[in-house]
Design a protein around this motif. Sequence first.
Motif, PDB file in Angstrom:
ATOM      1  N   TRP A   1       0.838  -1.191   0.000  1.00 19.54           N
ATOM      2  CA  TRP A   1       0.000   0.000   0.000  1.00 19.54           C
ATOM      3  C   TRP A   1       0.876   1.244   0.000  1.00 19.54           C
ATOM      4  CZ3 TRP A   1      -0.800   3.130   4.612  1.00 19.54           C
ATOM      5  CH2 TRP A   1      -0.157   2.643   5.755  1.00 19.54           C
ATOM      6  N   LEU A   2       0.230   2.384   0.018  1.00 16.56           N
ATOM      7  CA  LEU A   2       0.890   3.659  -0.246  1.00 16.56           C
ATOM      8  C   LEU A   2       2.149   3.855   0.601  1.00 16.56           C
ATOM      9  CD1 LEU A   2       0.046   6.080  -2.112  1.00 16.56           C
ATOM     10  CD2 LEU A   2      -0.676   7.233  -0.028  1.00 16.56           C
TER      11      LEU A   2
ATOM     12  N   GLU B   1      -6.197  -0.902  -1.156  1.00 16.39           N
ATOM     13  CA  GLU B   1      -5.189  -0.302  -2.016  1.00 16.39           C
ATOM     14  C   GLU B   1      -4.520  -1.399  -2.850  1.00 16.39           C
ATOM     15  OE1 GLU B   1      -2.380   2.483  -0.568  1.00 16.39           O
ATOM     16  OE2 GLU B   1      -3.760   3.429   0.850  1.00 16.39           O
TER      17      GLU B   1
ATOM     18  N   TRP C   1      -2.756  -1.785  -5.523  1.00 17.59           N
ATOM     19  CA  TRP C   1      -1.919  -1.179  -6.549  1.00 17.59           C
ATOM     20  C   TRP C   1      -1.423  -2.228  -7.548  1.00 17.59           C
ATOM     21  CZ3 TRP C   1      -1.890   3.820  -7.313  1.00 17.59           C
ATOM     22  CH2 TRP C   1      -2.195   4.677  -6.246  1.00 17.59           C
TER      23      TRP C   1
ATOM     24  N   VAL D   1       1.324   9.878  -6.217  1.00 17.71           N
ATOM     25  CA  VAL D   1       1.241   8.414  -6.243  1.00 17.71           C
ATOM     26  C   VAL D   1       1.996   7.844  -7.444  1.00 17.71           C
ATOM     27  CG1 VAL D   1      -0.964   8.424  -5.030  1.00 17.71           C
ATOM     28  CG2 VAL D   1      -0.942   8.338  -7.535  1.00 17.71           C
TER      29      VAL D   1
ATOM     30  N   ASP E   1       3.972   4.815  -6.655  1.00 14.92           N
ATOM     31  CA  ASP E   1       3.157   3.615  -6.465  1.00 14.92           C
ATOM     32  C   ASP E   1       2.836   2.966  -7.804  1.00 14.92           C
ATOM     33  OD1 ASP E   1       2.203   3.969  -3.386  1.00 14.92           O
ATOM     34  OD2 ASP E   1       2.310   5.905  -4.391  1.00 14.92           O
TER      35      ASP E   1
ATOM     36  N   TYR F   1      -6.351   8.086  -7.408  1.00 10.39           N
ATOM     37  CA  TYR F   1      -6.333   7.607  -6.022  1.00 10.39           C
ATOM     38  C   TYR F   1      -7.022   8.637  -5.145  1.00 10.39           C
ATOM     39  CZ  TYR F   1      -4.478   6.324  -1.407  1.00 10.39           C
ATOM     40  OH  TYR F   1      -4.337   5.975  -0.086  1.00 10.39           O
ATOM     41  N   GLN F   2      -8.103   8.201  -4.490  1.00  7.56           N
ATOM     42  CA  GLN F   2      -8.870   9.061  -3.578  1.00  7.56           C
ATOM     43  C   GLN F   2      -9.220  10.403  -4.236  1.00  7.56           C
ATOM     44  OE1 GLN F   2      -6.466   9.185   0.082  1.00  7.56           O
ATOM     45  NE2 GLN F   2      -8.009   7.926   1.068  1.00  7.56           N
TER      46      GLN F   2
ATOM     47  N   ILE G   1      -8.721   3.118  -5.440  1.00 11.09           N
ATOM     48  CA  ILE G   1      -8.022   3.281  -6.718  1.00 11.09           C
ATOM     49  C   ILE G   1      -8.994   3.032  -7.860  1.00 11.09           C
ATOM     50  CG2 ILE G   1      -6.058   2.516  -8.114  1.00 11.09           C
ATOM     51  CD1 ILE G   1      -4.851   1.386  -5.513  1.00 11.09           C
TER      52      ILE G   1
END
Length: 1008
Positions: free
Chosen positions: A543-544, A898, A900, A924, A927, A971-972, A998
Motif C-alpha cells: 500500500w501507499l 489499495e 496497486w 502516487v 506507487d 487515487y482518492q 483506486i
Amino acid sequence: MMDIGASFYQVVRAVIVFGTIFFGVIWTLTNFYNYFPLAQRFADRVFERVSRRVFGQSADREAERVDSRDGQDRHTDTDELPSMAILVPAYEEAEVVANSIQSIFEAVYPSELLSVMVLVEPDDVATRDVLDRLSKTYPFETVVVPADYPGESNKPRALNYGFEFVESDVVGVVDAEVIIGASLLEEAGHTLVSEADFALSHLDMVNEDDGWLNLLFRAEYSYWYNLVIPSFEHVGYPIPLGGTSCFFRRGVLEDVSDARIEADDSPWSTADRQWLSDRGLAGYVPWDPSNVTEDFELGLNLWTKDYEFAFLDAVTNEESPIELKSWIEQRTRWKKGKVYTFVQYLDRPPETLRQRFHIYWQSLLPHLGPINIAGLLFVFWLTTMTGAVPSALVKGILSLGLTFLVLVAGLYARGYWIVSDKPLPQRLQRTCIVALSLFFYWIFQWLADVRAILQTYRGQFHWTKTAHLGRNLSEPDLGRGIRPTDITVSLLGTDANDSLDISASAASVDRTIPRKKRLGALAVVLVVAMALRIGALTRWSLWLDEIYTVTFRAAVPIGELLVIPWDPHPPLYFVLLRLWMSVAGQTQFGAGLFSVVFSVATVGMVYLLAGRLYDDLTGLVAASLVTVSTMHIHFGRTIRMYSLLTFLILASWYTYLHLPERNRWSALTYLVVTIAMLYTHVYAVFVLLAQHGYTLLTESSREFKRRWIALQVAVSLLYLPWVYVLSQQVLGQVADAERAGTAISWIPAPSTELLRDTFLMFAGFPSYYPIFNDSWVAWGAALVVLLTINVTIMFAIVNYEPADDGRIEYHLVDLGRGSLLAMFFIVPIAVPFVLSYVLFPIYFPRYALAASLPLLVLVARGLVNLEYQPMWRAVFSVVLVAGAITTGVGYYAGDTVEDWDGSVSDVSANISPDDLLVIQPFWVENDVTYYYGGPAVERMMLPASPDVTATDRSLLATKVSDHETVWVVRYQTDDSDGVLGTLNQTHDLRYTREDELISVYRFERASR
C-alpha cells in the motif's frame, strides 16, 4: 465499523439509554448523598473562620477541638469520669489478643473505674491459654460464652452475653486485634458524661506496607473516618458505626435491648427465655445476634431513636487482611450484613420518611456505588464497542458519572495523604498509586458484592472469621504477636521490597523448565511464527506507505533520508532497511522479509521478558500467543517500522529490568536499545514515559534513582538532535498544518471509536489498514476474545492453589509485575490519546501496537496460574485459540483497499507505447511505477482533486488531443474536479476498474 443492522441498532440504543439513566441516576444520587455533607461541612468551616476574623465570633464546637492525636485532650478533670467496662470479643485471637489488652491497660484511665472483660468461646483453647498467662499481669476477667447460650456463635452473641455482667456506666467494645490510642478511654469517658450517648474512635488501618490491597484499605478507611463520617456527623446523617473502639452509655444499650425484645420478631424463643431465666440472665440483646454487621445496624438503630453521637479524636490502630481471600470474605460479610439490615428495616420500617430514606439508602450505599459505576462503565463499553451514537442525555450522564469517579479517586488519595506518616517522596508515590489504582480495587469490591448477594439469596448468614496477625504494632515486641519485620512485603505486593528489582523475588509459583526442553519448545514457537509470517507475504499488494518506504525513504542516499521535512518518522528503520535492500532487493518479498525477521525476534523477546518477570512456562505461553496473533502477523510483514519498533520496545523493557544489577553492561545495553527505540518511532517517547512513571511510583532506592537520572540525561542528550527536528514539525503543525508539511493531518480526531478499534485490533479483529473484513463473525469472535482476555488477566494477579485440607485457596500475587505491565499498557495509549485532545490528533491504533504485548503476557500468566483449575484453563484456552482461528480466517478472507498491484498490472497488460498515462494525484507516481511493467509511455501528472484548476484541465485537454488512447489511474479523487468531464469531451470511456480507493479508466478517441 460494519452496519450492525437497523433493528439491532435500535435495541442497542434502547439498552444504552435505559442503562445510562438507571445506573447514572443512582450513581449520581449516591455521590450527592456522600458529598453534600462534605461540601456543607467545608462551607460552614470557611464561613466560621471568615466570621471569626471579620466579626470576632467564637469558633464552633468542632473548630475548638484539640486533636488528641497530638497528645492533648479536651478534658483534664478526672473526677468527672464514669465507670467503664470494656468488652473484648476474642475468637481465635491467640496471636494478637495480648496486644489489645496491653494497649487498654496502658491507656489513661483510673484503674478503679475500669473493668475489662474478654469474651471467648469454649472451643478456643489457644486464646484461653494466652489469656490465662496474661491474667497474671493484667487485671481482666475472662468470660467463656456457654456453648448452649442461644444463637449461633458470633461476635454479637458474645457481646450480648458479656453485657449481662456489666454494671458500669459506660460500655466500650474493643476488638482483640486493635491497638487503642492512649487517650481514647479518657476522651470517651468525658464525652459520654457531658456530650453524647454513644461515641466512635477514629480507626486507621496502619499496615499499608503489607501490600497494595492494604495500602488501598488504609486510604479507604481514612476517606471514611477523616472525611465522610465527620461530615455525616456535621449534617446529622446516621453514622455507619464501626465494630471496634465504640462506646455507649449503659442505659442506651438497655433501651435498645428492650426495644428488640418488645418487637414482633424478638430474637428469643420460648425455650431461649426459659434457658436464660434458669440461669438468672436478663436476656439483653443490644446487638442483633443474627446480623453479621451488628455494629452498622446498631448505629442506625441509635440514630432513629435520636441518641446523640460524638466522633472521638483518639485513633485506634487496626490491621487489614493480608490475604485476598480473607479480604474478600471480610467484605462479603460486611456487604451481606448491610443487605440483611436493609431487608430487616423493610420488614419494620422506621417511623418517619426521613428515617426511612437514610436507613434504606445507607444500607444499600456500599452496593450502589460500585455496582452503578460498573453499570455506567458497561454502558460506556457497549456504546463504544457497537459504534452506537449516544444522545446528548446519555453523554451528559456518562460524563457526570466519570467526573464523580475522578472525584472519588481524588478523595481517596486525600484520605491517604492525611494519615500517611511516610517520608515525603514515598508519601507522594503511594498517594498517586491510590488515585490511579482505585478502579482496580473496586473490581474486588464488585466480586465481594456478587458473593454477598449470592450468599444472601442462599440464606448463608453465618459469621466468617477474619484472621489477624498483629500487623498493626508500632514497635517490635516479642511478647506482642507477630512483629512487622516477620513478613517482608512490598508496596505493590509480595514482591520483595519497594524496589524495581522484581526478578530478585520469587514469583507466585516458579515453573522452571529444563534448558533443553524450553529451548526446543521455543525453537518450535519461532519456526511457527516464521512460517505464519512468511506465508502469504505477497498475498496482497503493497500500500501507499509501504511503496513510499521502499521506493523513496529507504532508497535515497543515507545522508538524504535522515531528515525528510514532511516525514515525522525518525530515520533508524529506513537506514537499516536500505542496507537490507542493498542485499535482498526492493521486491515485496525481499523488503518484507526484513519486517518478518524482527517480528519473529519480537516473539523471542516476549519469551525473554515474560520469563524474566515470571518463569519459563509463562514466557513460552506468551510467545505462543504473539505467534498466532493476527495483528502481530499482519504488522510483522508490513514494510514499515512496526515490527522493529515492537522488538526494540520489548528490548528496552527487558534491559530496564536488568538495571538493578548495577553493572556498566546493563546500563550500556539499556542506553543503546532505548536510543534505537527512540530513533525508530516518535511513539517510543511514551514507552520511555511509562518507564519513568513506574520508576517514580515504585522505586525507593536513592542509589538507583541517581543511576536512573544519569541514564536519562544520556538518553536526552543523544536524542536531542531528533527532538529539535520534531519540535520544528510540532510547532509548524500548531501554527499552520499546511505550512508545516507534516504527514499527520490524516489522523482522525480522538474519539471512543478509536479506542474501540484499538482494543478490537488487539483481540484480532481484521481491521488493519489496508486489509479489512468487517464481518459479523470476525467482530463477534474478536469481542469474545477481548472479554476472555479481560477475565484471564485477573488470574495473573490472583493465584489459585490447593490448601492442606484439599480446598482451593486464592491469593493476590505478583502485583509488582502486574503493575509494571499495566504501566507498559496504559501510558502509550492514554497519554497520546489525551494529547490528541490538548494539541492536535496524534493517536492512531496501529501506533499503539506494542501496548498489546503486556496484555498478552498477563493473559499468559493468567493461564499458567490456573494450574489447579484445569477446566477454566481449558475453556479460556479454547476460546483464545478459536478466536485466533476465526479472526485469522477473516483476515485472510479480507480485501485490500489499495490494490496497486492489480490496478497497475491491469494497465501494464493493455497499454500501448503511443498511449497517454494520466496519474492523479501526482504524488502516487511512485506507487504506479513500482508495479508498472508495460512499455514506456508518455505520462501526465495532475494534482489532487481539491487542487485541480481550470489551467490543469486546459493542459489535460491539450495533452489528450495527441493520443488515441488515454489511461487514467486515480487515487482518492473526487469526480467533481472536472478531470473525467474534460476527457469525455474528446474521448469515450471504454473501460473502468474501481476498487475502494483506486480507479482505472481507459478512454478511446470518440468517433463522432
